[in-house]
Design an enzyme around this catalytic site. Structure first.
Site, PDB file in Angstrom:
ATOM      1  N   ASP A 282       0.822  -1.204   0.000  1.00  0.00           N
ATOM      2  CA  ASP A 282       0.000   0.000   0.000  1.00  0.00           C
ATOM      3  C   ASP A 282       0.863   1.265   0.000  1.00  0.00           C
ATOM      4  O   ASP A 282       1.887   1.325   0.686  1.00  0.00           O
ATOM      5  CB  ASP A 282      -0.878  -0.025   1.265  1.00  0.00           C
ATOM      6  CG  ASP A 282      -1.921   1.062   1.278  1.00  0.00           C
ATOM      7  OD1 ASP A 282      -2.730   1.099   0.338  1.00  0.00           O
ATOM      8  OD2 ASP A 282      -1.947   1.862   2.236  1.00  0.00           O
TER       9      ASP A 282
ATOM     10  N   GLU B 107       1.718  -0.340  -4.883  1.00  0.00           N
ATOM     11  CA  GLU B 107       0.765   0.694  -5.258  1.00  0.00           C
ATOM     12  C   GLU B 107       1.561   1.990  -5.318  1.00  0.00           C
ATOM     13  O   GLU B 107       1.713   2.704  -4.335  1.00  0.00           O
ATOM     14  CB  GLU B 107      -0.375   0.823  -4.242  1.00  0.00           C
ATOM     15  CG  GLU B 107      -1.448   1.774  -4.726  1.00  0.00           C
ATOM     16  CD  GLU B 107      -2.078   2.634  -3.646  1.00  0.00           C
ATOM     17  OE1 GLU B 107      -3.082   3.290  -3.933  1.00  0.00           O
ATOM     18  OE2 GLU B 107      -1.553   2.693  -2.514  1.00  0.00           O
TER      19      GLU B 107
END
Ligand code: GLC
Ligand code: CA
Length: 508
Positions: free
Chosen positions: A191, A246
């Site tokens: 993330d 990401e």
């Protein structure tokens, strides 16, 4: 192809209206039937859900609403039986403000956990230490009255940033990586992979016309050191584990830097592709730039959409089923690793959320609603009569009906995946633009495969191709001989693209 599952919305096995890991196991045959290589699960770790799983209070346990670590083990085993890998979401940039580390850190300045987070004295006027703003809203700093310092939060106030300059934080995350990898998990989607490390001098970000450039709270060189280390950890497993970042950065050059010299992340999401308008020229330019910059031996990573952006059916295609077919064909013929968001195989649009049902603080509920398995009460997601955590949308778009219809979007998706598996060149062949003009974008993959997509409103033709059509958005033309010029139909003239206001990339 990885199939992205938002666990709260895939399948509810225990009838409480919330999807869970047992539900994922029950529906795994759908993913195998589709032809995926694996699944990526959005966070399953314990969370008070200020940011729906992305505010973690325990990195080594499963949230009770979703199941248990035993359920995860069972899911990994069930996936292995079907040749599917299981990739987890790892959230290293921040924790929940309720995480015991942060509770200790904020309790007093002398706490051994104080330096696990980013604390700074107020500016001389008592305000925040610098001008950094949160990716979501407002300043990136929150004053803690008790200890008189500010803490950094690049996202919500409930998501304090960890201090990645602290060696103990690095060591703790290696332990967390191994905890899951030892259980047979195939890797992680990392993330906000580009943020983690902040400028130790806390310099102000430069101002830009639409706010500021995230120069000092994002994309720090030191983050590459972390990923070189994590890559060693990933490669120490047999088989080696995957690191997929990401990398929510505006430019392809910065994103590509996360591949390192094939010694950092294996894959980094090509965010500009997902955030591009559905326009032949704009998409082609992103793909060409990506192809030009990708290090040798590495492949790009594309997705049509995810839990952070409106569904591609609505965002790109204005809910027009013909355009949905074009988008899917385009996507599955790209060179690279592909990630497909659950429901996108059906052409599921955004779901309208009545204001009383809105849950996400920044409005991402429409793309996170429960999967449509069948046109019945509960949609096959939860038992009839149970109210799902987010509302179901238009149930006429559902798996059961589309499986019965060989002409459906679902069958087109599956046939494109199967074609990609069967045709080596469509998987691995080099990309080369053939036609760039108007609404038509055509390219070659390897020596033998040609892809033509008409994203415009006018009919277009393609010359100098022979052979036969493998898969067409108009399934009646499958296996037709190519007689040049090959016609590519436009989308219906009535097609309306969403207005910029209605189409909401959450961050750009
Ligand atoms: C990532 C996630 C998003 C989350 C944010 C903060 O962008 O995909 O859902 O809100 O990070 O963790
Ligand atoms: Ca449940």
């Amino acid at each position: 192809m990885l199939y992205q599952i938002y666990p709260r919305s895939f399948a509810d096995a225990n009838g409480d209206g919330i999807g869970d890991l047992r539900g994922v196991i029950e529906r795994l045959d759908h993913v195998a039937w589709l032809g995926a290589d694996g699944i990526w699960l959005n966070p399953i770790t314990v969370s008070p859900n200020a940011d729906w799983g992305y505010d973690v209070v325990d990195f080594c346990a499963v949230d009770p609403e979703l199941g248990t670590v035993d359920d995860l083990d069972a899911l990994v085993a069930a996936a292995r039986d079907r040749d599917l890998a299981v990739v987890l979401d790892l959230v290293p940039n921040h924790t929940s403000s309720e995480h015991p580390w942060f509770v200790a850190s904020r309790s007093l300045r002398e706490s051994p956990k104080r330096d696990w987070y980013v604390w700074a004295d107020p500016a001389s006027d008592g305000g925040p230490p610098n001008n950094w703003v949160s990716t979501f809203l407002g300043p990136a700093w929150e004053l803690d009255e008790k200890t008189g310092q500010y803490y950094l939060h690049n996202f919500l106030v409930e998501q304090p940033d960890l201090n990645w300059w602290n060696a103990a934080v690095r060591a703790e995350f290696e332990r967390i990586l191994r905890f899951w990898l030892d259980r047979g998990v195939a890797g992680f989607r990392v993330d906000v992979a580009h943020m983690l490390v902040h400028d130790q001098e806390l310099r102000d970000n430069p101002l830009a016309t639409d706010g500021q450039t995230q120069r000092y709270n994002s994309n720090h060189d030191e983050v590459h050191v972390l990923y070189r280390r994590w890559r060693e950890v990933a490669e120490s497993y047999d088989p080696p584990r995957l690191l997929l970042g990401e990398t929510f950065l505006p430019g392809v050059p910065e994103i590509v830097s996360y591949y390192g010299a094939d010694d950092e992340l294996h894959l980094a999401f090509d965010i500009p592709f997902t955030l591009s308008p559905f326009d032949a020229g704009a998409l082609r330019e992103v793909v060409e730039e990506t192809e030009a910059l990708m290090p040798p031996g590495s492949v790009p990573c594309y997705t049509l959409g995810n839990h952070d952006v409106n569904r591609f059916t609505t965002r790109w295609c204005g809910d027009d089923p013909e355009q949905v077919r074009v988008a899917l064909l385009l996507f599955f013929c790209l060179r690279g690793a592909l990630v497909l968001y659950y429901g996108d195989e059906l052409g599921l649009p955004d779901t309208r959320i009545p204001s009383a049902r809105r849950l996400d603080p920044i409005g991402r509920d429409p793309e996170r609603t429960p999967m449509h398995w069948a046109d019945e009460s509960g949609g096959g997601f939860c038992p009839p009569g149970v109210e799902p955590w987010l509302p179901l949308g238009d149930l006429t778009i559902n798996v059961a009906d589309q499986r019965d219809d060989p002409g459906s979007v679902l069958h087109l998706t599956r046939d494109l995946i199967s074609l990609r598996r069967a045709e080596r060149e469509l998987r691995d062949g080099a990309y080369a633009t053939l036609v760039a003009g108007g609404g038509l974008w055509a390219w070659r993959r390897g020596e033998r495969c040609v892809v033509a997509c008409n994203l415009g409103d006018e009919p277009a033709t393609l010359d100098n191709v022979d052979g036969e059509i493998a898969v067409c958005t108009d399934r009646a033309r499958d296996l037709d001989a190519c007689i040049t010029p090959v016609g590519c139909r436009p989308g219906p003239a009535s097609k309306e693209l969403p207005t910029p206001g209605a189409c909401r990339p959450t961050r750009c």
